[in-house]
Design a protein around this motif. Structure first.
Motif, PDB file in Angstrom:
ATOM      1  N   PRO A 115      31.214 -22.932 -61.245  1.00 49.05           N
ATOM      2  CA  PRO A 115      30.456 -23.894 -60.448  1.00 49.05           C
ATOM      3  C   PRO A 115      28.959 -23.847 -60.774  1.00 49.05           C
ATOM      4  CG  PRO A 115      31.054 -21.988 -59.111  1.00 49.05           C
ATOM      5  CD  PRO A 115      31.707 -21.794 -60.445  1.00 49.05           C
ATOM      6  N   GLU A 116      28.249 -24.884 -60.424  1.00 46.53           N
ATOM      7  CA  GLU A 116      26.780 -24.929 -60.458  1.00 46.53           C
ATOM      8  C   GLU A 116      26.217 -23.673 -59.806  1.00 46.53           C
ATOM      9  OE1 GLU A 116      24.077 -27.147 -61.126  1.00 46.53           O
ATOM     10  OE2 GLU A 116      25.555 -27.999 -62.528  1.00 46.53           O
ATOM     11  N   GLY A 117      25.112 -23.186 -60.345  1.00 46.95           N
ATOM     12  CA  GLY A 117      24.430 -22.075 -59.666  1.00 46.95           C
ATOM     13  C   GLY A 117      25.012 -20.719 -60.007  1.00 46.95           C
ATOM     14  N   HIS A 119      25.601 -18.146 -63.234  1.00 42.89           N
ATOM     15  CA  HIS A 119      25.192 -17.921 -64.624  1.00 42.89           C
ATOM     16  C   HIS A 119      26.368 -17.402 -65.437  1.00 42.89           C
ATOM     17  CE1 HIS A 119      21.218 -18.369 -62.977  1.00 42.89           C
ATOM     18  NE2 HIS A 119      21.437 -17.346 -62.153  1.00 42.89           N
TER      19      HIS A 119
END
Ligand SMILES: NC(=O)c1ccc[n+]([C@@H]2O[C@H](COP(=O)([O-])OP(=O)(O)OC[C@H]3O[C@@H](n4cnc5c(N)ncnc54)[C@H](OP(=O)(O)O)[C@@H]3O)[C@@H](O)[C@H]2O)c1
Ligand SMILES: NC(=O)c1ccc[n+]([C@@H]2O[C@H](COP(=O)([O-])OP(=O)(O)OC[C@H]3O[C@@H](n4cnc5c(N)ncnc54)[C@H](OP(=O)(O)O)[C@@H]3O)[C@@H](O)[C@H]2O)c1
Lengths: 306, 306
Positions: A115-117, A119
């Motif tokens: 997901p986004e966010g 790393h």
């Protein structure tokens, strides 16, 4: 003891690499808590028995809950499945990494699930033995060995730096390269040599006119080094070859070409060609010893009497 | 200390094998006097400096004068020449042996030169390292290793028995087989693996897109075991391949066939075939460890930190 690099680390898969990481993390105090998960109840029970991980969880989802770093330590072929499973449970701002022996395939399998966010910093420690499972690890496995980081474009440099600090804390030297270059380098230094060793051991096993007892007794003449390599975990290596197909086949093609040239030199009795070739290969060995990647002692410093 | 097996032993050639024999003979008191000769003045000077041999002679003829056992410890390609040189100086009743890695060729090169009344018992200790020269030997090299005797038809059994006692005194286990079978067995356990290792190291060295530094740093992944094998003496190995041509080429042919099958499995993604093949090769490794021909410690028991 160093300061902790991460508050919580989750190790998914509890084999040779994960267990060595755990002992190396503890040796240097690199995390407050390390959680772990392995597929089989048996491996989880073994881990609990030997104190591998501060907490062994009953699912990958549970293990990654609240973790600042999640390291996938499973065979390369299982990376995508595991990533899909953990993705919904990842903490925002967490880093996901892995230790797979192939990198392009892991980038492609794992990347899309994250997901986004979160790393994503793929990694590969160049260290191992022919043993596997939760009991095979030891704290010094990575000491003075290289760990390659393969950050994908646009990765937060701070996340990369943290992971680098962790690996250095576990004793490793760290380098960075692209996934494709990694896969080519490893095809040469590891994947092709392993396939060749497996092949030679298979040939010896097949040969009707030479007994297994003879192969075993007279293995000190060079063959036993091949058997060590060829004793590595079959699942891990199947996955490596299937996921680093292109580079491995390219190197094997070059190898076969060269082998045919040497076979021709033997057939035609071209001793000069052979002598020259064998002289050239000595220099590489010298370089490896100078670089501290092996010992200069005869027979790798094996005890000669046992 | 055992009782001496021979009064006088002459070692022709003073490299890894001869120097290890000398120290092993002295360790167990297997001879009253050991003479030695090497081709170059430099090796003879080194031998004198380090106390290798009770007497270092200025010619092979002088070294064999009065010897009860003469052991040819020179590269296989030099055996005939040395035999011709020493033949006129051999004592009646003496035994001539050798340590060459190929046996059919040595039988053919040496046999015809030997006079009536001299026994000929070819031998091959299955032990070695990647080092060579007079300073590379050590007394324990043969401990718990096999030495193969290849007596030709009609050889005096007592001469064979004496040589067996000598090798056992040097720590070895002794077996007997025919020259042709020896050459096939060694093609599998030693000669083909060496050529394969030389080839793979050559390929790595040639590959423009991967630097030598990368090959060297990331060698721990399997490749370094190949470089150890490929660091062996070029002259010795040139001679081995040229004199064990037939068996080596046969095994390499089988190897290529098998390698092609595995390459095809990789190309077509036949993971089951790969997994099955890799599982089978593990058993051989187990056998080698059980037979005491290697250590079960990871990485051959290398120290992980250096
Ligand atoms: N061995 C080496 O020399 C080496 C060196 C560098 C990198 N690597 C890489 O490191 C990774 C792990 O290798 P290893 O040698 O540590 O392997 P290993 O000792 O065989 O351990 C593999 C672990 O993964 C677990 N696992 C497999 N599938 C799983 C799944 N779907 N979900 C959760 N856990 C799963 C296994 O669980 P069970 O025990 O329950 O089956 C086991 O604990 C591989 O990607 C390999 O390419 C290996
Ligand atoms: N190395 C192994 O792993 C191994 C294992 C089993 C059997 N073998 C066999 O053992 C034999 C010797 O191998 P090694 O490893 O001991 O070799 P090495 O360390 O390279 O020594 C060879 C010795 O032979 C001498 N030599 C060469 N040509 C000669 C000649 N025409 N007359 C007199 N001396 C001569 C050399 O003299 P200079 O020093 O003056 O050049 C040197 O002392 C070979 O036949 C090999 O196949 C080797």
């Amino acid at each position: 003891m160093s300061a902790p690099v991460y508050d919580r680390i989750a190790l998914i898969g509890l084999g040779l690499i994960a267990s060595s990481m755990y002992w190396a993390i503890k040796r240097a105090g690199l995390a407050q808590e390390v959680t772990g998960f392995a597929k089989s109840a048996e491996s989880r029970a073994t881990a609990r028995r030997i104190g591998l991980c501060d907490r062994v969880c009953e699912s990958a989802a549970e293990a990654v809950e609240g973790a600042d770093l999640v390291v996938l330590c499973v065979p390369v072929g299982a990376m995508g499945r595991v990533a899909a499973e953990i993705a919904p449970h990842l903490k925002v701002g967490a880093t996901v990494s892995d230790v797979g022996s192939v990198k392009r395939s892991v980038v492609e399998q794992v990347g899309p699930h994250l997901p986004e966010g979160v790393h994503f910093v793929p990694a590969h420690p160049i260290a191992g033995t022919e043993h596997s499972g939760p009991e095979s690890g030891f704290a010094t496995l990575f000491d003075n060995r290289w760990c390659l980081l393969v950050p994908v474009e646009g990765t937060d440099p701070e996340a990369v730096q943290c992971l680098r600090t962790l690996w250095e804390g576990m004793g490793a030297k760290v380098d960075e390269m692209t996934a494709d270059h990694h896969d080519l380098v490893l095809a040469v230094t590891s994947h092709a040599p392993h396939l060749i060793a497996y092949t030679m051991v298979g040939v010896a096993d097949d040969l009707q006119r030479v007994t297994d007892g003879e192969v075993i007794n007279y293995s000190a003449a060079g063959f036993r080094d091949f058997t060590r390599i060829a004793a590595s975990d079959p699942t891990m290596w199947r996955d490596v070859f299937l996921t680093n197909k292109e580079a491995t086949l390219e190197i094997l093609g070059r190898f076969t070409e060269e082998l045919f040239a040497l076979q021709r030199a033997i057939r035609t009795g071209d001793g000069d060609h052979l002598h020259e070739y064998f002289t050239r290969t000595r220099a590489i060995r010298r370089g490896i010893i100078d670089a501290g990647q092996d010992t200069a002692a005869p027979n790798f410093g094996r005890e000669t009497t046992q």
